[in-house]
Design a protein around this motif. Structure first.
Motif, PDB file in Angstrom:
ATOM      1  N   LEU A   1       2.582  13.607  -1.306  1.00 16.88           N
ATOM      2  CA  LEU A   1       1.572  13.800  -0.270  1.00 16.88           C
ATOM      3  C   LEU A   1       1.937  14.972   0.632  1.00 16.88           C
ATOM      4  O   LEU A   1       1.114  15.843   0.925  1.00 16.88           O
ATOM      5  CB  LEU A   1       1.438  12.524   0.560  1.00 16.88           C
ATOM      6  CG  LEU A   1       0.562  12.606   1.811  1.00 16.88           C
ATOM      7  CD1 LEU A   1      -0.880  12.848   1.428  1.00 16.88           C
ATOM      8  CD2 LEU A   1       0.682  11.312   2.625  1.00 16.88           C
TER       9      LEU A   1
ATOM     10  N   ARG B   1      -9.683   1.840   0.166  1.00 18.95           N
ATOM     11  CA  ARG B   1      -8.394   2.484  -0.120  1.00 18.95           C
ATOM     12  C   ARG B   1      -8.520   4.009  -0.170  1.00 18.95           C
ATOM     13  O   ARG B   1      -7.613   4.730   0.252  1.00 18.95           O
ATOM     14  CB  ARG B   1      -7.848   1.958  -1.448  1.00 18.95           C
ATOM     15  CG  ARG B   1      -6.505   2.543  -1.839  1.00 18.95           C
ATOM     16  CD  ARG B   1      -6.022   1.938  -3.146  1.00 18.95           C
ATOM     17  NE  ARG B   1      -5.701   0.535  -2.995  1.00 18.95           N
ATOM     18  CZ  ARG B   1      -4.491   0.090  -2.639  1.00 18.95           C
ATOM     19  NH1 ARG B   1      -3.519   0.946  -2.386  1.00 18.95           N
ATOM     20  NH2 ARG B   1      -4.270  -1.202  -2.546  1.00 18.95           N
ATOM     21  N   LYS B   2      -9.670   4.505  -0.657  1.00 21.86           N
ATOM     22  CA  LYS B   2      -9.822   5.960  -0.793  1.00 21.86           C
ATOM     23  C   LYS B   2      -9.727   6.657   0.548  1.00 21.86           C
ATOM     24  O   LYS B   2      -9.333   7.828   0.618  1.00 21.86           O
ATOM     25  CB  LYS B   2     -11.143   6.298  -1.474  1.00 21.86           C
ATOM     26  CG  LYS B   2     -12.389   5.935  -0.665  1.00 21.86           C
ATOM     27  CD  LYS B   2     -13.665   6.307  -1.411  1.00 21.86           C
ATOM     28  CE  LYS B   2     -14.915   5.956  -0.611  1.00 21.86           C
ATOM     29  NZ  LYS B   2     -16.155   6.330  -1.328  1.00 21.86           N
TER      30      LYS B   2
ATOM     31  N   LYS C   1      -2.721   5.236   8.476  1.00 20.79           N
ATOM     32  CA  LYS C   1      -3.356   4.278   7.584  1.00 20.79           C
ATOM     33  C   LYS C   1      -4.041   3.178   8.394  1.00 20.79           C
ATOM     34  O   LYS C   1      -3.560   2.792   9.459  1.00 20.79           O
ATOM     35  CB  LYS C   1      -2.320   3.657   6.649  1.00 20.79           C
ATOM     36  CG  LYS C   1      -1.768   4.627   5.618  1.00 20.79           C
ATOM     37  CD  LYS C   1      -0.722   3.952   4.745  1.00 20.79           C
ATOM     38  CE  LYS C   1      -0.168   4.912   3.711  1.00 20.79           C
ATOM     39  NZ  LYS C   1       0.925   4.309   2.915  1.00 20.79           N
TER      40      LYS C   1
ATOM     41  N   ASN D   1      -7.709   5.912   2.887  1.00 24.87           N
ATOM     42  CA  ASN D   1      -6.314   5.993   3.297  1.00 24.87           C
ATOM     43  C   ASN D   1      -5.528   6.998   2.465  1.00 24.87           C
ATOM     44  O   ASN D   1      -4.331   7.177   2.675  1.00 24.87           O
ATOM     45  CB  ASN D   1      -5.648   4.613   3.210  1.00 24.87           C
ATOM     46  CG  ASN D   1      -5.913   3.762   4.443  1.00 24.87           C
ATOM     47  OD1 ASN D   1      -5.966   4.277   5.561  1.00 24.87           O
ATOM     48  ND2 ASN D   1      -6.098   2.461   4.240  1.00 24.87           N
ATOM     49  N   THR D   2      -6.198   7.634   1.515  1.00 26.56           N
ATOM     50  CA  THR D   2      -5.541   8.681   0.740  1.00 26.56           C
ATOM     51  C   THR D   2      -5.175   9.825   1.675  1.00 26.56           C
ATOM     52  O   THR D   2      -6.010  10.341   2.412  1.00 26.56           O
ATOM     53  CB  THR D   2      -6.473   9.204  -0.361  1.00 26.56           C
ATOM     54  OG1 THR D   2      -6.836   8.121  -1.220  1.00 26.56           O
ATOM     55  CG2 THR D   2      -5.794  10.300  -1.166  1.00 26.56           C
ATOM     56  N   GLY D   3      -3.926  10.213   1.642  1.00 27.46           N
ATOM     57  CA  GLY D   3      -3.490  11.280   2.539  1.00 27.46           C
ATOM     58  C   GLY D   3      -3.153  10.830   3.934  1.00 27.46           C
ATOM     59  O   GLY D   3      -2.839  11.654   4.790  1.00 27.46           O
TER      60      GLY D   3
ATOM     61  N   GLU E   1       0.812  -1.207   0.000  1.00 27.82           N
ATOM     62  CA  GLU E   1       0.000   0.000   0.000  1.00 27.82           C
ATOM     63  C   GLU E   1       0.852   1.266   0.000  1.00 27.82           C
ATOM     64  O   GLU E   1       0.457   2.293   0.515  1.00 27.82           O
ATOM     65  CB  GLU E   1      -0.941  -0.011   1.197  1.00 27.82           C
ATOM     66  CG  GLU E   1      -1.917  -1.180   1.159  1.00 27.82           C
ATOM     67  CD  GLU E   1      -3.011  -1.046   2.187  1.00 27.82           C
ATOM     68  OE1 GLU E   1      -3.309   0.099   2.581  1.00 27.82           O
ATOM     69  OE2 GLU E   1      -3.562  -2.062   2.594  1.00 27.82           O
TER      70      GLU E   1
ATOM     71  N   GLN F   1       2.678   4.646  -1.208  1.00 25.26           N
ATOM     72  CA  GLN F   1       2.304   5.734  -2.102  1.00 25.26           C
ATOM     73  C   GLN F   1       3.429   6.762  -2.085  1.00 25.26           C
ATOM     74  O   GLN F   1       4.359   6.666  -1.290  1.00 25.26           O
ATOM     75  CB  GLN F   1       0.995   6.376  -1.664  1.00 25.26           C
ATOM     76  CG  GLN F   1       1.064   7.077  -0.316  1.00 25.26           C
ATOM     77  CD  GLN F   1      -0.298   7.596   0.124  1.00 25.26           C
ATOM     78  OE1 GLN F   1      -1.194   6.831   0.376  1.00 25.26           O
ATOM     79  NE2 GLN F   1      -0.421   8.897   0.217  1.00 25.26           N
TER      80      GLN F   1
END
Length: 605
Positions: free
Chosen positions: A151, A170-171, A164, A173-175, A144, A146
């Motif tokens: 970021l 998954r969306k 996280k 955990n964005t940012g 996972e 990124q």
């Protein structure tokens, strides 16, 4: 004895009723350790609270609904209470590992056998052969990962992040950040680091560093004493690069609860203030908060130490906080901070350090420090006197016989300091919303009942303050996709009555307790604090907002709002008050009427 209130009913024996405000179950004495049984497979390998140990035990030996259970009427924390004096235990009701916080003092030698839900379906039962938490965590970064550099330099002017969470979309955990992201080489070429924390698994911590940084100097700042200290040092024996700084805890029931990283790079310095213990469970399926500083460049050689200060005085406040440890070991880090330019910092530092403070020193720490920061720096807002206050936390100390003893008096006076204009409103005119998980919040969480090990509100404390539960509101975080990730984050804020604006926001290690925030003594002339705590305060003025408030980023907010003015509150507003059927999670009583998301019951003993 039957204890009943609007939000709960418990049966407890009279032996559990303590008159001590901060009574805790004891750590075992040295003599008892000498005769202790060998460590079992189900025991933890690092010091932790009784609540955490119970959670680990239930993960290792789950009880299915319908299993025959004996002796479920009495909570496990009935150990005989003995005097604290001279034992050297660092106990406190202030932190997430607390009302009965005795940490284990056994040296564990066997493998960790933690069993969590499989990656592909976090609510499945744990089966033989499933990966342990630590094993899963090792592959987490690969599966996972990124671009954390993008970021960090993207659209997050507040530099406030969540951790996280495995098992959510998954969306959501964005940012968000994992500890491996924070320690990634993308952030800089690490030279050395310092980790300040409460509960520490040394082996796990070392594995979070990239391979190329694992032998760099690492200082661990902790509050362990005696057997627990010896256990911590034993964990670090294989690592020649690790050194320790023991925080002084001279007031009973105090803890070193601060959670901070100091990261020195070839390229500069970074400060990370967060809410997670340095253990796998806290970075796995819980809601945690992180403030990540900019990369601070080194000042030109010969520049005065007072240079590189921010408008929020963050540099001098951080130095003052470190100096409060009165430890020669931290002198190197104090000097390093002085040598760097921290002028880009936009948050205010708010700490607690153990001691009894009088005169102007009262305003250096704890809730009086928050009161001064708000009075001196918060903008005036029309009709702000009626704005409510919200506190969200993972543990609760003894508040006293009623709200007037602390919560609705000195603590509330500090929370409403900004915009008061000297008005003396009745306390009931300022609503207080306290966000703390219900039993169902825990039962329906990703981890199930064992998640309650990080919410150590005990029956011994709860039964003495049933009045407090009328202030309680549920944990709900649909907006961030984390309603099923139990919060270990602690936040405080002052929203508008419609909950679309906030005058200020604080993320901190401090739970709802006098030990963490301080309590006035001697007719208000002295502030007594038991524990080390640390957090950062976000004020609109420091981000160039002259209206005196942030918009709230959430369901009620129009997408046309500028993201630079919208603060990402990590849970749903307005808070939802407990209904009549709701009970606050209490860790040391059984829950056998309904299964959790893994099909298990909770019997802590």
């Amino acid at each position: 004895m039957l204890q009943e209130g609007a939000h709960g009913k418990w049966t407890v024996s009279s032996s559990d009723e303590s008159t001590e405000e901060n009574s805790e179950s004891e750590k075992p004495s040295t003599s008892s350790l000498l005769h202790a049984a060998p460590a079992r497979k189900s025991e933890l390998q690092y010091p932790c609270s009784e609540a955490r140990k119970a959670a680990h035990k239930r993960k290792a030996s789950p009880l299915k609904l319908g299993d025959k259970v004996f002796s479920t009427e009495r909570p496990p924390a009935e150990k005989q209470r003995t005097t604290q004096e001279g034992l050297g235990w660092c106990l406190s009701s202030s932190d997430e590992e607390p009302e009965d916080q005795g940490k284990t003092t056994h040296k564990e030698t066997l493998k960790e056998e933690k069993c969590d839900a499989p990656k592909e379906h976090p609510l499945n039962l744990c089966k033989d052969g499933d990966l342990s938490v630590n094993q899963k965590d090792e592959e987490y970064d690969e599966s996972e990962a990124q671009d954390t550099w993008d970021l960090l330099n993207g659209g997050n002017p507040f530099r406030f992040f969540l951790t996280k969470v495995r098992g959510i979309e998954r969306k959501y955990n964005t940012g968000a950040l994992h500890i491996k992201d924070i320690l990634s080489p993308l952030f800089g070429t690490l030279v050395s680091s310092a980790q300040f924390n409460y509960c520490i698994d040394v082996g796990w911590l070392v594995r979070q560093y990239p391979q190329e940084f694992r032998k760099k100097p690492l200082l661990i700042v902790h509050g362990e004493k005696r057997e627990s200290k010896a256990e911590l040092l034993a964990q670090a024996r294989p690592y020649e690069n690790i050194s320790f700084c023991q925080a002084k805890l001279d007031i009973a029931f105090g803890t070193h609860h601060t959670k901070m990283m100091l990261l020195l790079y070839e390229e500069g310095l970074r400060v990370v203030i967060h809410t997670s213990n340095l253990i796998a469970e806290d970075w796995h399926q819980k809601t945690q908060g992180i403030w990540l500083s900019p990369l601070y460049p080194r000042l030109l050689q010969g520049t005065a130490g007072s240079a590189g200060e921010s408008e929020t005085n963050f540099k001098s406040d951080l130095v003052s906080y470190l100096m409060a440890y009165n430890s020669p070991t931290l002198k190197e880090w104090i000097d390093l901070i002085q040598e760097h330019d921290l002028s880009e910092t936009r948050v205010y530092l708010l700490g607690s350090t153990p001691g009894r403070y009088q005169g102007s020193d009262k305003e250096k720490w704890g809730h009086l420090r928050l009161r001064k920061l708000l009075k001196d720096n918060a903008s005036s807002i029309a009709a702000q006197e009626s704005w409510p206050v919200v506190g969200q936390f993972s543990s609760i100390g003894s508040m006293g016989a009623d709200g007037s003893k602390w919560l609705c008096s000195e603590f509330q006076d500090s929370l409403v300091a900004a915009g008061s204009s000297g008005a003396n409103l009745l306390k009931c005119d300022v609503p207080i919303h306290l966000v703390y998980p219900t039993v169902n919040n825990v039962r329906q969480s990703l981890e199930g009942y064992p998640a309650g090990g990080s919410l150590p509100y005990s029956i011994q404390t709860a039964q003495k303050q049933l009045w407090l539960h009328s202030y309680f509101h549920k944990w709900s975080a649909e907006i961030s996709g984390r309603s099923h990730a139990i919060p270990h984050i602690k936040t405080y804020m002052r929203p508008s009555p419609d909950f679309q604006k906030i005058a200020w926001f604080l993320v901190t290690s401090a739970n709802l307790s006098k030990a963490a925030w301080g309590a006035l003594e001697k007719n208000g002339t002295q502030l007594m604090i038991r524990s080390y705590e640390l957090g950062v305060l976000f004020l609109p003025s420091a981000f160039g907002l002259d209206k005196g408030y942030f918009h709230v980023r959430g369901k009620m907010l129009s997408e046309s709002k500028d993201s630079a003015t919208c603060f990402p509150v990590p849970y749903d507003l307005p808070p939802q008050q407990y209904e009549s059927k709701d009970q606050p999670w209490i860790w040391n009583i059984p829950y056998t009427n309904a299964p959790d998301t893994h099909g298990n019951m909770w019997v802590p003993s």
